[in-house]
Design a protein around this motif. Structure first.
Motif, PDB file in Angstrom:
ATOM      1  N   CYS A  66       1.888   6.478  -7.022  1.00 56.39           N
ATOM      2  CA  CYS A  66       0.855   7.370  -7.569  1.00 56.39           C
ATOM      3  C   CYS A  66       1.241   8.830  -7.377  1.00 56.39           C
ATOM      4  O   CYS A  66       1.090   9.657  -8.293  1.00 56.39           O
ATOM      5  CB  CYS A  66      -0.489   7.093  -6.901  1.00 56.39           C
ATOM      6  SG  CYS A  66      -1.241   5.515  -7.352  1.00 56.39           S
ATOM      7  N   ALA A  67       1.740   9.169  -6.186  1.00 57.29           N
ATOM      8  CA  ALA A  67       2.111  10.563  -5.915  1.00 57.29           C
ATOM      9  C   ALA A  67       3.224  11.031  -6.845  1.00 57.29           C
ATOM     10  O   ALA A  67       3.160  12.127  -7.412  1.00 57.29           O
ATOM     11  CB  ALA A  67       2.543  10.708  -4.458  1.00 57.29           C
TER      12      ALA A  67
ATOM     13  N   LEU B  23       0.830  -1.211   0.000  1.00 61.57           N
ATOM     14  CA  LEU B  23       0.000   0.000   0.000  1.00 61.57           C
ATOM     15  C   LEU B  23       0.862   1.258   0.000  1.00 61.57           C
ATOM     16  O   LEU B  23       0.547   2.235  -0.693  1.00 61.57           O
ATOM     17  CB  LEU B  23      -0.926  -0.008   1.220  1.00 61.57           C
ATOM     18  CG  LEU B  23      -2.030  -1.068   1.211  1.00 61.57           C
ATOM     19  CD1 LEU B  23      -2.794  -1.054   2.536  1.00 61.57           C
ATOM     20  CD2 LEU B  23      -2.989  -0.853   0.045  1.00 61.57           C
ATOM     21  N   ARG B  24       1.948   1.243   0.770  1.00 61.73           N
ATOM     22  CA  ARG B  24       2.849   2.397   0.765  1.00 61.73           C
ATOM     23  C   ARG B  24       3.481   2.583  -0.608  1.00 61.73           C
ATOM     24  O   ARG B  24       3.605   3.700  -1.110  1.00 61.73           O
ATOM     25  CB  ARG B  24       3.935   2.234   1.834  1.00 61.73           C
ATOM     26  CG  ARG B  24       3.488   2.620   3.235  1.00 61.73           C
ATOM     27  CD  ARG B  24       4.666   2.689   4.186  1.00 61.73           C
ATOM     28  NE  ARG B  24       5.223   1.366   4.448  1.00 61.73           N
ATOM     29  CZ  ARG B  24       4.847   0.578   5.445  1.00 61.73           C
ATOM     30  NH1 ARG B  24       3.908   0.981   6.285  1.00 61.73           N
ATOM     31  NH2 ARG B  24       5.399  -0.604   5.619  1.00 61.73           N
TER      32      ARG B  24
ATOM     33  N   LEU C  44       3.431   6.184   6.965  1.00 55.54           N
ATOM     34  CA  LEU C  44       3.515   6.429   5.524  1.00 55.54           C
ATOM     35  C   LEU C  44       4.876   6.093   4.942  1.00 55.54           C
ATOM     36  O   LEU C  44       4.997   5.894   3.737  1.00 55.54           O
ATOM     37  CB  LEU C  44       3.178   7.889   5.211  1.00 55.54           C
ATOM     38  CG  LEU C  44       1.773   8.359   5.580  1.00 55.54           C
ATOM     39  CD1 LEU C  44       1.560   9.790   5.122  1.00 55.54           C
ATOM     40  CD2 LEU C  44       0.722   7.440   4.966  1.00 55.54           C
TER      41      LEU C  44
ATOM     42  N   LEU D  67       0.916   4.080  -2.883  1.00 57.94           N
ATOM     43  CA  LEU D  67       0.692   5.486  -2.532  1.00 57.94           C
ATOM     44  C   LEU D  67       1.762   6.383  -3.136  1.00 57.94           C
ATOM     45  O   LEU D  67       1.468   7.376  -3.810  1.00 57.94           O
ATOM     46  CB  LEU D  67       0.672   5.642  -1.010  1.00 57.94           C
ATOM     47  CG  LEU D  67       0.727   7.078  -0.486  1.00 57.94           C
ATOM     48  CD1 LEU D  67      -0.540   7.831  -0.832  1.00 57.94           C
ATOM     49  CD2 LEU D  67       0.982   7.092   1.028  1.00 57.94           C
ATOM     50  N   TRP D  68       3.028   6.032  -2.896  1.00 56.42           N
ATOM     51  CA  TRP D  68       4.109   6.904  -3.351  1.00 56.42           C
ATOM     52  C   TRP D  68       4.327   6.804  -4.851  1.00 56.42           C
ATOM     53  O   TRP D  68       4.751   7.773  -5.480  1.00 56.42           O
ATOM     54  CB  TRP D  68       5.389   6.599  -2.577  1.00 56.42           C
ATOM     55  CG  TRP D  68       5.264   6.988  -1.130  1.00 56.42           C
ATOM     56  CD1 TRP D  68       5.297   6.173  -0.043  1.00 56.42           C
ATOM     57  CD2 TRP D  68       5.042   8.313  -0.620  1.00 56.42           C
ATOM     58  NE1 TRP D  68       5.108   6.881   1.117  1.00 56.42           N
ATOM     59  CE2 TRP D  68       4.962   8.207   0.788  1.00 56.42           C
ATOM     60  CE3 TRP D  68       4.913   9.561  -1.209  1.00 56.42           C
ATOM     61  CZ2 TRP D  68       4.750   9.311   1.606  1.00 56.42           C
ATOM     62  CZ3 TRP D  68       4.705  10.656  -0.401  1.00 56.42           C
ATOM     63  CH2 TRP D  68       4.631  10.534   0.994  1.00 56.42           C
TER      64      TRP D  68
END
Length: 397
Positions: free
Chosen positions: A26-27, A19-20, A92, A23-24
Motif C-alpha cells: 500500500c505504501a 500484514l507486512r 515492520l 502495509l508496504w
C-alpha cells in the motif's frame, strides 16, 4: 548481539508476513507503485539483492511471497542501536541484526534453521547502500549461509528505489520494479551472485515502462498551455450551451497527467464560473441560448428551487443531474444577483469539479503500472458517460 528468529512453521509468522506485505504494498502503491517479475522457488532460500536505498527493504517485503515469511538482515550498529529503531526494524521489516564487524557470520548462521523450515532470508551482500546505480562487490556471508543451510541463492534486481528515496536525497514519486532471477546453487561464489544481481538490475533499469502512446500524447497536451486553454474553454462553453460537462474532459486529462489534476480542475472551475456569469447576464437581457440534452421538467425544477432558495439552489446541481447551464440561465431569468450566484456556484461547482479531477488524478497515480491500458480506459469512459447521460436525460424527460 544476536537474535534468532523462529522458523516459518505455523500461521502466526505467516499472518505477520502477510500484514507486512500489505502495509508496504500500500505504501509503495501510494508513492508510485511496485511491480514484480518472477517468483521465489519453493522452500527456503537466501535472497541477495542490490542495495541503493532504505526503500529496498520495503520493495522486497511488498514483492516477496508472504508464505516464505521473509526476514531481512539489517546492520546491527544502525537499525538496532536504539530501542525505537529496533522495534521499527523487527516489527515492520522482520529485520534481524547482523554485526558488520566481529560476529556477523554467527548472526547469519543462526538463521539456518529458519531457512531449512522454508523461510526466505534477505541479505544485501554489498553491506551498505551504493551510489550512482553501480552494484558493489559482494561479501561472502550470504553464500556461506546458503551453503551451510543447503538452500539455493536467489538473485534479485531492484530498480527505482534510488529515485524514490536516494541516499542523502529527497523523496520522489516513482515506480519500483523487482525482478527475481533464476536460483543459483548453494556453492555459487560471491562473484557469480554479484554478476547475476547486476545483470537483473541493469536489465530492469533499462527496460522501458509499458505505456500507451495515446496517454503520452494526452499527457503532453494536459501539461501544456493548450491543455489549460482547452479545460477553460470547455467548461466556459458548457456553462453556456455545450452539452458535455467539463468533468468528462478532466477524467481524460487528469488520468493521463495526474500531477496536473489540481491545476486543470481549478482552470475548469474558473471557466465554469465565468461562463455561468455570462449566461446569467444573457438571460437577464432576454437571450435564450440553445440547451441541448435538457428538458422542460429540468427547467421547471430549477425555477422552483430558485424561487424558494435563491442563489443557494445551485447546491443541488452536483447531485441531481441537471446541467449547470440550466441553473445559470434560470438564475438570470429569476433576477438572482451575480455576486451571490458566483459565491454559491463556486462552492457547489467547485466541490464536484475538484473532487472529480483529484479523484481521477489520484487513481491514475495508484494505477500507474496499468497506464498502458489508457486507450481502453478512455473508450470505457466514453461508453459509460453516454449511458449515464441517456439515463439522466430520460429520467428528467
Amino acid at each position: 548481539m544476536t537474535t534468532t528468529l523462529t522458523p516459518a512453521a505455523g500461521t502466526r509468522p505467516r499472518v505477520a508476513a502477510l500484514l507486512r506485505r500489505a502495509l508496504w504494498w500500500c505504501a509503495l502503491t501510494l508513492s508510485g507503485g511496485v511491480e514484480r517479475r518472477g517468483h521465489l522457488p519453493r522452500g527456503g532460500c537466501v535472497v541477495v539483492a542490490n542495495h541503493s536505498s532504505h526503500a529496498d527493504t520495503a520493495a522486497l517485503l511488498a514483492a516477496l511471497d508472504a508464505r516464505h515469511t521473509p526476514a531481512i538482515g539489517a546492520a546491527a550498529d544502525y537499525w538496532f542501536a536504539s530501542p525505537w529503531r529496533r522495534r521499527i526494524c523487527s516489527r515492520l521489516a522482520a529485520g534481524f541484526p547482523v554485526r558488520r564487524s566481529g560476529g556477523g557470520m554467527d548472526d547469519l548462521l543462526a538463521m539456518a534453521d529458519g531457512l531449512r523450515a522454508g523461510r526466505a532470508v534477505v541479505l544485501f551482500p554489498e553491506g551498505t547502500r551504493g551510489r550512482d546505480g553501480e552494484v558493489g562487490s559482494f561479501h561472502r556471508g550470504a553464500l556461506v549461509l546458503a551453503e551451510h543451510a543447503g538452500v539455493p541463492v536467489v538473485p534479485v534486481g531492484i530498480a527505482g528505489t534510488d529515485r524514490l528515496l536516494p541516499k542523502h536525497g529527497r523523496f520522489r514519486h516513482t515506480l519500483i520494479r523487482v525482478r527475481i532471477g533464476t536460483p543459483l546453487p548453494p556453492s555459487a561464489t560471491p562473484e557469480e551472485a554479484r554478476e547475476a544481481v547486476a545483470a537483473l538490475h541493469a536489465r530492469t533499469n533499462a527496460e522501458a515502462l509499458r505505456d500507451s502512446p495515446l496517454r503520452r500524447r494526452v499527457a503532453a497536451l494536459a501539461a501544456s498551455r493548450l491543455g489549460l486553454l482547452l479545460a477553460l474553454t470547455w467548461a466556459f462553453a458548457e456553462a453556456l450551451s455545450w452539452p458535455l460537462m467539463p468533468e468528462l474532459l478532466l477524467a481524460v486529462l487528469c488520468a493521463a497527467a495526474p500531477r496536473r489534476a489540481v491545476v486543470l480542475s481549478l482552470t475548469a472551475l474558473a471557466g465554469s464560473l465565468a461562463g455561468s456569469a455570462l449566461a446569467l447576464q444573457l438571460a437577464v437581457s432576454g437571450v435564450h441560448l440553445p440547451a441541448p440534452l435538457t428538458t422542460d421538467r429540468m427547467r421547471a425544477e430549477v425555477r422552483h428551487e430558485l424561487s424558494t432558495e435563491g442563489a443557494s439552489a445551485v447546491r443541488h446541481q452536483p447531485w441531481n443531474g441537471i446541467p449547470f447551464k440550466v441553473y445559470a440561465a434560470e438564475a438570470g431569468r429569476a433576477d438572482v444577483p451575480t455576486g451571490p450566484w458566483l459565491t454559491a456556484a463556486a462552492l457547489s461547482r467547485g466541490s464536484r469539479t475538484l473532487t472529480v479531477g483529484v479523484a481521477f488524478g489520484g487513481a491514475a497515480l495508484l494505477l500507474r503500472r496499468w497506464r498502458r491500458w489508457y486507450g481502453a480506459y478512455v473508450g470505457l469512459l466514453g461508453v459509460g458517460f453516454a449511458v449515464g447521460l441517456a439515463v439522466i436525460v430520460g429520467s428528467w424527460g
